[in-house]
Design a protein around this motif. Structure first.
Motif, mmCIF file in Angstrom:
data_model
loop_
_atom_site.group_PDB
_atom_site.id
_atom_site.type_symbol
_atom_site.label_atom_id
_atom_site.label_comp_id
_atom_site.label_asym_id
_atom_site.label_seq_id
_atom_site.Cartn_x
_atom_site.Cartn_y
_atom_site.Cartn_z
ATOM 1 N N THR A 300 31.376 -30.812 1.442
ATOM 2 C CA THR A 300 30.091 -30.454 2.037
ATOM 3 C C THR A 300 29.436 -31.654 2.721
ATOM 4 O OG1 THR A 300 29.770 -28.683 0.456
ATOM 5 C CG2 THR A 300 27.775 -29.638 1.397
ATOM 6 N N SER A 301 29.521 -32.803 2.106
ATOM 7 C CA SER A 301 28.894 -33.993 2.691
ATOM 8 C C SER A 301 29.540 -34.341 4.032
ATOM 9 C CB SER A 301 29.005 -35.176 1.732
ATOM 10 O OG SER A 301 28.243 -34.922 0.584
ATOM 11 N N TYR A 302 30.835 -34.105 4.125
ATOM 12 C CA TYR A 302 31.524 -34.334 5.398
ATOM 13 C C TYR A 302 30.988 -33.370 6.459
ATOM 14 C CZ TYR A 302 35.236 -34.307 8.894
ATOM 15 O OH TYR A 302 35.932 -34.358 10.088
ATOM 16 N N ILE A 343 28.326 -40.544 3.492
ATOM 17 C CA ILE A 343 27.470 -39.495 2.928
ATOM 18 C C ILE A 343 28.073 -38.962 1.634
ATOM 19 C CG2 ILE A 343 26.310 -37.318 3.486
ATOM 20 C CD1 ILE A 343 27.139 -37.966 6.469
ATOM 21 N N SER A 344 27.281 -38.957 0.570
ATOM 22 C CA SER A 344 27.763 -38.407 -0.704
ATOM 23 C C SER A 344 26.569 -38.050 -1.575
ATOM 24 C CB SER A 344 28.628 -39.439 -1.433
ATOM 25 O OG SER A 344 28.872 -39.039 -2.759
ATOM 26 N N GLN A 345 26.471 -36.795 -1.956
ATOM 27 C CA GLN A 345 25.370 -36.377 -2.830
ATOM 28 C C GLN A 345 25.350 -37.223 -4.089
ATOM 29 O OE1 GLN A 345 23.475 -34.935 -6.053
ATOM 30 N NE2 GLN A 345 25.624 -34.366 -6.078
ATOM 31 N N SER A 346 26.496 -37.235 -4.801
ATOM 32 C CA SER A 346 26.564 -37.911 -6.098
ATOM 33 C C SER A 346 26.573 -39.426 -5.950
ATOM 34 C CB SER A 346 27.836 -37.495 -6.831
ATOM 35 O OG SER A 346 28.967 -37.877 -6.063
ATOM 36 N N GLY A 347 27.093 -39.894 -4.828
ATOM 37 C CA GLY A 347 27.282 -41.339 -4.661
ATOM 38 C C GLY A 347 28.408 -41.872 -5.519
ATOM 39 N N GLU A 348 29.216 -40.972 -6.094
ATOM 40 C CA GLU A 348 30.280 -41.409 -6.994
ATOM 41 C C GLU A 348 31.656 -40.881 -6.571
ATOM 42 O OE1 GLU A 348 29.668 -43.582 -9.187
ATOM 43 O OE2 GLU A 348 27.508 -43.392 -9.508
ATOM 44 N N THR A 349 31.730 -40.115 -5.502
ATOM 45 C CA THR A 349 33.018 -39.554 -5.088
ATOM 46 C C THR A 349 33.969 -40.694 -4.752
ATOM 47 O OG1 THR A 349 31.955 -37.565 -4.303
ATOM 48 C CG2 THR A 349 34.122 -38.058 -3.359
ATOM 49 N N ILE A 350 35.072 -40.745 -5.455
ATOM 50 C CA ILE A 350 35.927 -41.923 -5.360
ATOM 51 C C ILE A 350 36.495 -42.104 -3.959
ATOM 52 C CG2 ILE A 350 38.035 -40.827 -6.211
ATOM 53 C CD1 ILE A 350 36.900 -44.325 -7.156
ATOM 54 N N ALA A 396 29.140 -25.894 -6.766
ATOM 55 C CA ALA A 396 29.088 -25.716 -5.317
ATOM 56 C C ALA A 396 27.843 -26.403 -4.767
ATOM 57 C CB ALA A 396 29.064 -24.227 -4.983
ATOM 58 N N ALA A 397 28.035 -27.259 -3.792
ATOM 59 C CA ALA A 397 26.917 -28.004 -3.214
ATOM 60 C C ALA A 397 26.069 -27.081 -2.344
ATOM 61 C CB ALA A 397 27.464 -29.154 -2.386
ATOM 62 N N THR A 398 24.779 -27.073 -2.547
ATOM 63 C CA THR A 398 23.875 -26.271 -1.716
ATOM 64 C C THR A 398 22.736 -27.150 -1.187
ATOM 65 O OG1 THR A 398 22.756 -25.574 -3.759
ATOM 66 C CG2 THR A 398 24.373 -24.046 -2.814
ATOM 67 N N LEU A 478 33.640 -22.677 3.066
ATOM 68 C CA LEU A 478 33.947 -23.460 1.857
ATOM 69 C C LEU A 478 33.291 -22.825 0.632
ATOM 70 C CD1 LEU A 478 35.157 -26.070 0.588
ATOM 71 C CD2 LEU A 478 33.001 -27.197 1.097
ATOM 72 N N LYS A 479 32.029 -22.419 0.785
ATOM 73 C CA LYS A 479 31.332 -21.785 -0.352
ATOM 74 C C LYS A 479 32.082 -20.533 -0.782
ATOM 75 C CE LYS A 479 29.491 -24.461 -0.998
ATOM 76 N NZ LYS A 479 29.133 -25.765 -0.602
ATOM 77 N N MET A 480 32.483 -19.705 0.197
ATOM 78 C CA MET A 480 33.153 -18.446 -0.134
ATOM 79 C C MET A 480 34.474 -18.723 -0.878
ATOM 80 S SD MET A 480 32.861 -15.244 -0.055
ATOM 81 C CE MET A 480 31.648 -14.694 1.123
ATOM 82 N N LYS A 481 35.216 -19.699 -0.391
ATOM 83 C CA LYS A 481 36.488 -20.050 -1.048
ATOM 84 C C LYS A 481 36.249 -20.521 -2.464
ATOM 85 C CE LYS A 481 38.034 -22.904 2.189
ATOM 86 N NZ LYS A 481 38.359 -22.949 3.589
ATOM 87 N N GLU A 482 35.334 -21.475 -2.620
ATOM 88 C CA GLU A 482 35.278 -22.149 -3.914
ATOM 89 C C GLU A 482 34.666 -21.308 -5.025
ATOM 90 O OE1 GLU A 482 33.338 -25.948 -3.752
ATOM 91 O OE2 GLU A 482 31.739 -25.194 -2.498
ATOM 92 N N ILE A 483 33.759 -20.400 -4.706
ATOM 93 C CA ILE A 483 33.190 -19.659 -5.830
ATOM 94 C C ILE A 483 33.623 -18.202 -5.907
ATOM 95 C CG2 ILE A 483 31.224 -21.198 -6.165
ATOM 96 C CD1 ILE A 483 29.530 -18.997 -4.880
HETATM 97 C C1 F6R Z 1 31.459 -28.248 -2.151
HETATM 98 C C2 F6R Z 1 31.434 -29.417 -2.998
HETATM 99 C C3 F6R Z 1 32.330 -30.561 -2.674
HETATM 100 C C4 F6R Z 1 31.487 -31.841 -2.528
HETATM 101 C C5 F6R Z 1 32.403 -33.055 -2.354
HETATM 102 C C6 F6R Z 1 31.632 -34.330 -2.097
HETATM 103 O O1 F6R Z 1 30.610 -27.261 -2.613
HETATM 104 O O2 F6R Z 1 30.692 -29.481 -3.930
HETATM 105 O O3 F6R Z 1 33.073 -30.313 -1.526
HETATM 106 O O4 F6R Z 1 30.648 -31.677 -1.436
HETATM 107 O O5 F6R Z 1 33.191 -33.205 -3.500
HETATM 108 O O6 F6R Z 1 30.729 -34.617 -3.127
HETATM 109 P P1 F6R Z 1 29.626 -35.744 -2.945
HETATM 110 O O7 F6R Z 1 28.664 -35.265 -1.918
HETATM 111 O O8 F6R Z 1 29.013 -35.917 -4.288
HETATM 112 O O9 F6R Z 1 30.360 -36.967 -2.468
#
Ligand code: F6R
Length: 601
Positions: A300-302, A343-350, A396-398, A478-483
């Motif tokens: 989602t961040s991408y 860009i990363s919501q969590s800031g932890e995506t490896i 799922a990221a919203t 992506l939302k439809m696929k993942e959930i």
């Molecule tokens: C989609 C979803 C993932 C995250 C991805 C990046 O609903 O949750 O595709 O968007 O793993 O996560 P962040 O933004 O934390 O780097």
């Protein structure tokens, strides 16, 4: 993936129930097994099994366990199938040391052979179990638990957040962090460690985010942290988190995902309120003077990054969009004078962290866009812009997407200002965004339920758009696929004629995103092509637009501007995915095979 927790109190309490509640919070990080270990007079008492937290806790009677010091784990399998023996905590041969771990110990096979040769008996297939035996081995050699913990740490390579109890020092939880998140919660007559902030918030809002390479121990009154053998003064790093524990809970909604979809107007408003014009102007200048621009993120961040990248074209700026895990392919481009937006919501995506490290090693300046203060990404970037979405628990990221698009649109406006463009219409539109998001929710919930009934009967769907609507289509699919586990594929509408249309037949659902009015006529041609094949045409359209007549189902959102529309036109697609998942009996908060924060490559 995997959530860990450890706590030590100054007197005995209903520790099993406390650990169960922590696991319920952490469950979104992994939910194929759960377990706890509590320090008991004769060793450590371990209860664990495969299954969801609630059922494992009920079956094994977590709530009846008393104690003062314990650890807990919710697992998302990496090494070894989800079984009782592979569930954490893992113990040594003497069952006096118990370990929980999030991450991967890369050199576990060689360590395991070494320990087996020394007579250690392994019960599981996991990488984690070696840690308990390594500590045991060093204790056999006469080291104290703390010394043995440190020695064991020096032997492992990889990503880890660890919490360890040892009944020989019953009041301590040992911990370490490298690449996997770990936070210390600072309490009054207790201290704790946890993988994320919402879990800490049940107990205290004072936290110390640990940094890579840090390790130490907590007792009910002491927090001791070291880095490379040297004590670290963490008192100065204590932060007070403004979120309430309530904010991190479901608040009356059946699922976190639905709650978070409905929180978007507020999350967008907070993100706008938190904008720092001077910082945005500074970053705008950086981008304008950059030799090359990169936009990096995952999932989602991408896609939010793609909205920005496409928006830059209007200023004749070319940016290279990079899916974080693919950064290696682009490394040859990275150079001094370039700027990246990571860009990363969590800031932890490896994947994103690794990309950022590679960029910075080659002299590229990195601007982070993240939701989590003091996350690894925030710390490792040159400048940070924060979205203010609050905690996002649903896998799922919203809120992630809508607040990132909000922030990146504000940055886009700052670039326009720096170029002398009149951006006052966009600024006015940005002010209206929270209200428009609220209206979009109100207008579409009923339609989403109705369309979900039809969608649920299908195995595939297309999401088509053009221009800046494309990232919205990608995100919707992506939302439809993942959930909902429906194969949903997003394509540029014009490209659909070059192959994908072969699949279209009677009642095949095709979702069109009409977020850019200048592309309406062209998109309508694609609608006609799909309609000629008897597809079920669904559209997200500007409110009141006559396009509705060409559609079987119309979602409507008030029009703002093409880039800001990305933040609202996605909302009906989130609702559609949510209600389709519900119709199919899927749990949208815990989609199979997925974890909220992906901390393995
Ligand atoms: C989609 C979803 C993932 C995250 C991805 C990046 O609903 O949750 O595709 O968007 O793993 O996560 P962040 O933004 O934390 O780097």
């Amino acid at each position: 993936m995997c959530g860990i927790f450890g706590i030590t109190l100054d007197s005995e309490t209903n520790l099993g129930a406390l650990l169960r509640r922590a696991l319920e919070r952490l469950e979104y990080r992994g939910y194929d097994s759960a377990g706890i270990a509590v320090v008991a007079p004769s060793g450590v008492l371990v209860k664990k099994d495969a299954g969801k937290v609630a059922e494992v806790a009920q079956r094994l009677g977590f709530d009846h366990v008393k104690g003062a010091t314990g650890i807990a784990h919710t697992r998302w399998a990496t090494h070894g199938r989800p079984t009782q023996t592979n569930a954490h905590p893992h113990v040594d041969c003497t069952e006096t040391i118990a370990v929980v771990h999030n991450g991967i110990i890369e050199n576990y096979e060689e360590l395991k052979s070494e320990l087996i040769a020394k007579g250690h008996k392994f019960r599981s297939e996991t990488d984690t179990e070696i840690f308990a035996h390594l500590m045991e081995e060093y204790e056999r050699m006469g080291l104290s638990p703390w010394e043995a913990f440190k020695r064991a740490l020096s032997r492992i390579r990889g990503a880890y957040a660890l919490a360890v109890v040892d009944s020989k020092e019953p009041d301590k939880v040992f911990f370490a962090r490298n690449l996997s998140p770990l936070i210390v919660g600072v309490g009054d007559r207790f201290n704790l460690v946890a993988s994320d902030v919402p879990t800490v918030l049940d107990h205290t809002n004072r936290v110390i985010p640990l940094r890579d390479g840090e390790y130490g121990f907590i007792t009910s009154r002491v927090i001791h942290v070291e880095y490379d053998g040297v004590p670290v003064r963490v008192e100065e790093r204590v932060q007070t988190i403004p979120w309430s524990a309530d904010q991190a809970m479901r608040g009356g909604y059946p699922h976190f995902m639905l709650k978070e979809i409905h929180e978007q107007p507020e999350a967008i408003a907070s993100t706008i309120a938190g904008l720092e014009p001077r910082r945005l102007a500074e970053i705008a200048e950086m981008l304008l003077s950059a030799h090359k621009i990169y936009v990096v993120g995952a999932g989602t961040s991408y896609y939010a990054g793609l909205v920005f990248q496409l928006g830059l074209v209007s200023y004749k700026l070319a940016a290279v969009p990079i899916i974080a895990s693919e950064y290696g392919t682009y490394e040859g481009l990275f150079d001094k004078g370039d700027t990246a937006i990571a860009i990363s919501q969590s800031g932890e995506t490896i994947d994103t962290i690794r990309a950022v490290r590679a960029l910075r090693e080659r002299g590229v300046r990195v601007v982070a866009v993240t939701n989590v203060v003091s996350s690894t990404l925030a710390r490792e970037s040159d400048l940070v812009l924060y979205t203010r979405a609050g905690p996002e628990i649903g896998v799922a990221a919203t809120k992630t997407f809508t607040t990132q698009v909000t922030l990146l649109s504000a940055l886009h406006m700052a670039i326009g200002r720096a170029l002398g463009v009149d951006v006052s219409p966009q600024e006015a539109a940005l002010k209206r965004l929270p209200e428009v998001a609220r209206k979009t929710l109100e207008l579409n919930e009923g339609t989403a339920k109705e369309v979900a009934e039809k969608m649920a009967a299908n195995q595939s769907a297309y999401y088509l758009s053009r221009g800046v609507g494309m990232p919205v289509a990608l995100e919707g699919a992506l939302k439809m696929k993942e959930i909902a586990y429906i194969h949903a594929e997003a394509y540029p509408a014009g490209e659909s004629k070059h192959g994908p249309i072969a699949l279209v037949e009677n009642k095949f659902p095709v979702v069109f995103v009409f977020s850019d009015p200048s592309l309406k006529e062209k998109l309508l041609n694609n609608v006609a092509e799909m309609a000629a094949r008897d597809a079920t045409i669904i559209g997200v359209i500007p409110r009141g637009d006559d396009v509705a007549k060409k559609l079987k189902y119309a979602f409507e959102a008030p029009h703002l501007d093409p880039m800001l529309n990305a933040a609202t036109f996605v909302i009906p697609l989130q609702l559609l995915a949510y209600y389709t998942a519900i119709k199919l009996g899927r749990d949208p908060d815990k989609p199979r095979n997925l974890a909220k924060t992906v901390t393995v490559e």
